[in-house]
Design a protein around this motif. Structure first.
Motif, mmCIF file in Angstrom:
data_model
loop_
_atom_site.group_PDB
_atom_site.id
_atom_site.type_symbol
_atom_site.label_atom_id
_atom_site.label_comp_id
_atom_site.label_asym_id
_atom_site.label_seq_id
_atom_site.Cartn_x
_atom_site.Cartn_y
_atom_site.Cartn_z
ATOM 1 N N GLY A 42 0.824 -1.198 0.000
ATOM 2 C CA GLY A 42 0.000 0.000 0.000
ATOM 3 C C GLY A 42 0.857 1.247 0.000
ATOM 4 N N LEU A 43 0.330 2.327 0.560
ATOM 5 C CA LEU A 43 0.947 3.635 0.411
ATOM 6 C C LEU A 43 0.909 4.424 1.713
ATOM 7 C CD1 LEU A 43 1.992 5.478 -2.045
ATOM 8 C CD2 LEU A 43 -0.229 6.579 -1.852
ATOM 9 N N ILE A 44 2.045 5.061 2.032
ATOM 10 C CA ILE A 44 2.099 6.059 3.095
ATOM 11 C C ILE A 44 2.201 7.422 2.417
ATOM 12 C CG2 ILE A 44 3.399 6.977 5.054
ATOM 13 C CD1 ILE A 44 2.053 4.351 5.654
ATOM 14 N N GLY A 45 1.119 8.198 2.459
ATOM 15 C CA GLY A 45 1.077 9.496 1.800
ATOM 16 C C GLY A 45 1.753 10.562 2.635
ATOM 17 N N LEU A 46 2.778 11.207 2.066
ATOM 18 C CA LEU A 46 3.541 12.249 2.764
ATOM 19 C C LEU A 46 3.265 13.633 2.199
ATOM 20 C CD1 LEU A 46 7.009 10.423 2.959
ATOM 21 C CD2 LEU A 46 5.245 10.540 4.737
ATOM 22 N N GLY A 47 2.176 13.774 1.456
ATOM 23 C CA GLY A 47 1.879 15.037 0.788
ATOM 24 C C GLY A 47 1.498 16.153 1.739
ATOM 25 N N ALA A 48 1.189 17.313 1.153
ATOM 26 C CA ALA A 48 0.888 18.509 1.944
ATOM 27 C C ALA A 48 -0.580 18.624 2.306
ATOM 28 C CB ALA A 48 1.332 19.755 1.165
ATOM 29 N N GLY A 49 -1.417 17.673 1.897
ATOM 30 C CA GLY A 49 -2.849 17.738 2.166
ATOM 31 C C GLY A 49 -3.219 17.334 3.582
ATOM 32 N N LEU A 98 -5.152 14.973 4.702
ATOM 33 C CA LEU A 98 -5.281 13.545 4.994
ATOM 34 C C LEU A 98 -3.954 12.799 4.951
ATOM 35 C CD1 LEU A 98 -8.580 12.558 3.134
ATOM 36 C CD2 LEU A 98 -8.225 12.974 5.569
ATOM 37 N N SER A 99 -2.867 13.496 4.646
ATOM 38 C CA SER A 99 -1.572 12.816 4.584
ATOM 39 C C SER A 99 -1.166 12.344 5.965
ATOM 40 C CB SER A 99 -0.501 13.756 4.026
ATOM 41 O OG SER A 99 -0.158 14.745 4.976
ATOM 42 N N PHE A 100 -0.215 11.404 6.007
ATOM 43 C CA PHE A 100 0.214 10.859 7.286
ATOM 44 C C PHE A 100 0.831 11.921 8.201
ATOM 45 C CE2 PHE A 100 3.029 8.460 10.109
ATOM 46 C CZ PHE A 100 2.105 7.576 10.646
ATOM 47 N N PRO A 101 1.774 12.772 7.717
ATOM 48 C CA PRO A 101 2.321 13.802 8.606
ATOM 49 C C PRO A 101 1.237 14.744 9.145
ATOM 50 C CG PRO A 101 3.684 13.590 6.654
ATOM 51 C CD PRO A 101 2.432 12.801 6.395
ATOM 52 N N SER A 102 0.269 15.103 8.292
ATOM 53 C CA SER A 102 -0.782 16.021 8.733
ATOM 54 C C SER A 102 -1.641 15.393 9.820
ATOM 55 C CB SER A 102 -1.663 16.442 7.545
ATOM 56 O OG SER A 102 -0.925 17.184 6.602
ATOM 57 N N GLN A 103 -1.996 14.130 9.645
ATOM 58 C CA GLN A 103 -2.883 13.476 10.595
ATOM 59 C C GLN A 103 -2.225 13.245 11.955
ATOM 60 O OE1 GLN A 103 -5.922 10.652 9.527
ATOM 61 N NE2 GLN A 103 -4.990 10.443 7.495
ATOM 62 N N LYS A 137 -0.027 15.185 13.105
ATOM 63 C CA LYS A 137 0.399 16.523 13.529
ATOM 64 C C LYS A 137 1.914 16.618 13.696
ATOM 65 C CE LYS A 137 -3.974 17.797 15.703
ATOM 66 N NZ LYS A 137 -4.737 16.707 15.083
ATOM 67 N N ALA A 138 2.633 15.998 12.784
ATOM 68 C CA ALA A 138 4.096 16.079 12.796
ATOM 69 C C ALA A 138 4.525 17.502 12.451
ATOM 70 C CB ALA A 138 4.693 15.092 11.806
ATOM 71 N N THR A 139 5.533 17.997 13.144
ATOM 72 C CA THR A 139 6.067 19.323 12.832
ATOM 73 C C THR A 139 7.011 19.280 11.643
ATOM 74 O OG1 THR A 139 7.859 19.004 14.419
ATOM 75 C CG2 THR A 139 5.851 20.083 15.215
ATOM 76 N N SER A 140 7.543 18.085 11.364
ATOM 77 C CA SER A 140 8.475 17.936 10.246
ATOM 78 C C SER A 140 8.614 16.460 9.900
ATOM 79 C CB SER A 140 9.859 18.502 10.611
ATOM 80 O OG SER A 140 10.451 17.724 11.639
#
Length: 461
Positions: free
Chosen positions: A247-254, A256-261, A263-266
């Protein structure tokens, strides 16, 4: 009188040369000249590059192995600043290519890459609106339009934990994996995930780290903190070119991406050579290397799913290309700009910039025997007769604020077969420019999501 003036000028010139060489010995001039040449040219080890293309198809090539061990996360005080690290691998080190030789593998990579770039162009033209968080349904699109996805993170799902290889992609915002019951699924290297009631997801840095990240429909848990409201999709009808990946780990700027969900700072990653059996890491909330070349992100008001940078120029062998910085800028209608994308293989530049870069590179590459083009590459060289090393004109990207990112020779010349044919690893683009993963290899790329900055740190894998 004229003779006296001529004699005086000659003597004065001789005296100044004597004083200059007395202060700066000739070996210092040689050193300065050598450093100047080193900045303008890089060295490509041809034999090493060809060896890697052959090793991919070798029966004795190394394989990744992970020990079986229990993972028991503990729920503690919520935080969004904990450093999380995942193991990151080139696709070919996990899944043996189905191709007969390296040339066939290259053609497959380039065909998929072209489809991905076409998909990016289509999305930008349609100006897809930002996804709404309350609507968690999203189609699993065909790999025909998504690209080759050359890098995989090792991921654990469920209780007890079952491990999977997941593709990472900065151009995607949806996190998903193939799930049972599977109506139509492509082949993956691990068994298809069977959700035990409510799906849970555990991410960790294998094989030795104890950092754990648990993702479920409601909570993300690490040994040092937790984050609520993370959604991961299950795909029951999937197809395309994700071969080997679960599958896929989405790192985009949207949103629903994983970093956004979480709440990663970076986050940051370092992509090793895609033909190697080495590995690196994908990290969240880590501090970028101190020598990072930090450049601002650029906001595209019409389409915020990608990460843009403010590229203002390019140089070859120390010569600045005669192109206006405006051709790299995001236009009012959302077109143009320069995207940093981990899923695109070959860097694309708008046609005017590409032509200038190619022509200048060829101008300084007089020692490289030219040969016919190959697939989307129109500039290639026959290095089959080169015994070992060859000098290659150095290419650098220049960003706003006077920041410069030098590329090494492996970021510029790409082997397309195992016989010594190398091609200039850039291609023209219709409108948007994309910095792909060939040019990102062996560089840690850091995304500061809070301050809206992107950092590049060469040789930090």
């Amino acid at each position: 009188m004229a003779r006296i003036q001529t004699t005086f000028l000659f003597n004065f010139f001789f005296f100044m040369c004597f004083m200059l060489f007395s202060i700066f010995p000739i070996n210092n001039f040689i050193l300065v000249h050598s450093l100047h040449q080193k900045q303008h040219f890089d060295v490509l080890n041809v034999a090493s590059s060809i060896h890697k293309t052959l090793q991919i198809f070798s029966k004795t090539s190394p394989q990744i192995r992970y020990p079986n061990r229990p993972l028991i996360p503990t729920t503690v005080t919520p935080t969004n600043s904990s450093v999380l690290s995942l193991s990151l691998h080139p696709h070919v080190s996990i899944v043996k290519p189905r191709h007969q030789n390296y040339s066939a593998l290259t053609l497959s990579r380039l065909a998929s890459d072209s489809a991905r770039v076409s998909s990016i162009h289509s999305k930008l033209q349609l100006a897809i609106p930002k996804p709404v968080l309350k609507d968690l349904q999203a189609p699993i699109t065909s790999g025909e339009s998504q690209g080759t996805f050359e890098y995989l993170a090792r991921v654990g799902f469920g209780r007890p934990v079952k491990e999977f290889y997941m593709t990472i992609d900065t151009g995607s915002n949806i996190n998903w994996l193939q799930c049972q019951p599977c109506d139509s699924c492509y082949k993956q290297s691990d068994p298809i995930f069977d959700p035990p009631g409510q799906p849970v997801l555990i991410l960790y840095h294998a094989p030795r780290s104890s950092v754990i990240l648990l993702v479920s429909t409601g909570v993300v848990v690490t040994r040092v903190g937790s984050v609520d409201n993370v959604a991961v999709g299950c795909g029951h009808d999937n197809e395309g070119l994700f071969y080997g990946s679960a599958g896929l780990i989405g790192l985009g700027a949207g949103d629903l991406s994983f970093p956004s969900q979480i709440k990663a700072t970076s986050f940051s990653y370092c992509l090793v050579d895609m033909d190697s059996h080495s590995s690196s890491t994908l990290e969240f909330n880590s501090v970028p290397p101190s020598d990072s070349i930090i450049v601002p992100m650029v906001h595209n008001p019409k389409f915020d799913a990608f990460f843009y940078v403010d590229l203002v120029g390019i140089s070859v062998a120390g010569q600045q290309l005669s192109i206006q910085p405006s051709i790299f800028q995001v236009q009012p209608d959302g077109s143009g700009g320069v995207i940093v994308d981990s899923g695109t293989v070959v860097t694309r530049l708008v046609t005017q910039a590409y032509n200038s870069l190619r022509d200048t590179f060829v101008k300084y590459a007089t020692n490289l025997p030219s040969t016919s083009g190959y697939s989307l590459f129109d500039t290639c060289f026959d290095l089959s007769s080169v015994p070992d090393d060859v000098k290659v004109p150095a290419v650098s990207f220049h960003f706003s604020g006077g920041k410069t990112l030098p590329l090494n020779s492996r970021n510029c010349l790409f082997p397309v077969d195992s016989r010594g044919k190398f091609c200039f690893a850039f291609a023209p683009s219709e409108s948007v420019s994309i910095i792909g993963n060939i040019q990102q290899q062996e560089t840690r790329v850091s995304y500061d999501l809070t301050s809206k900055l992107i950092g590049f740190s060469p040789n930090k894998c």
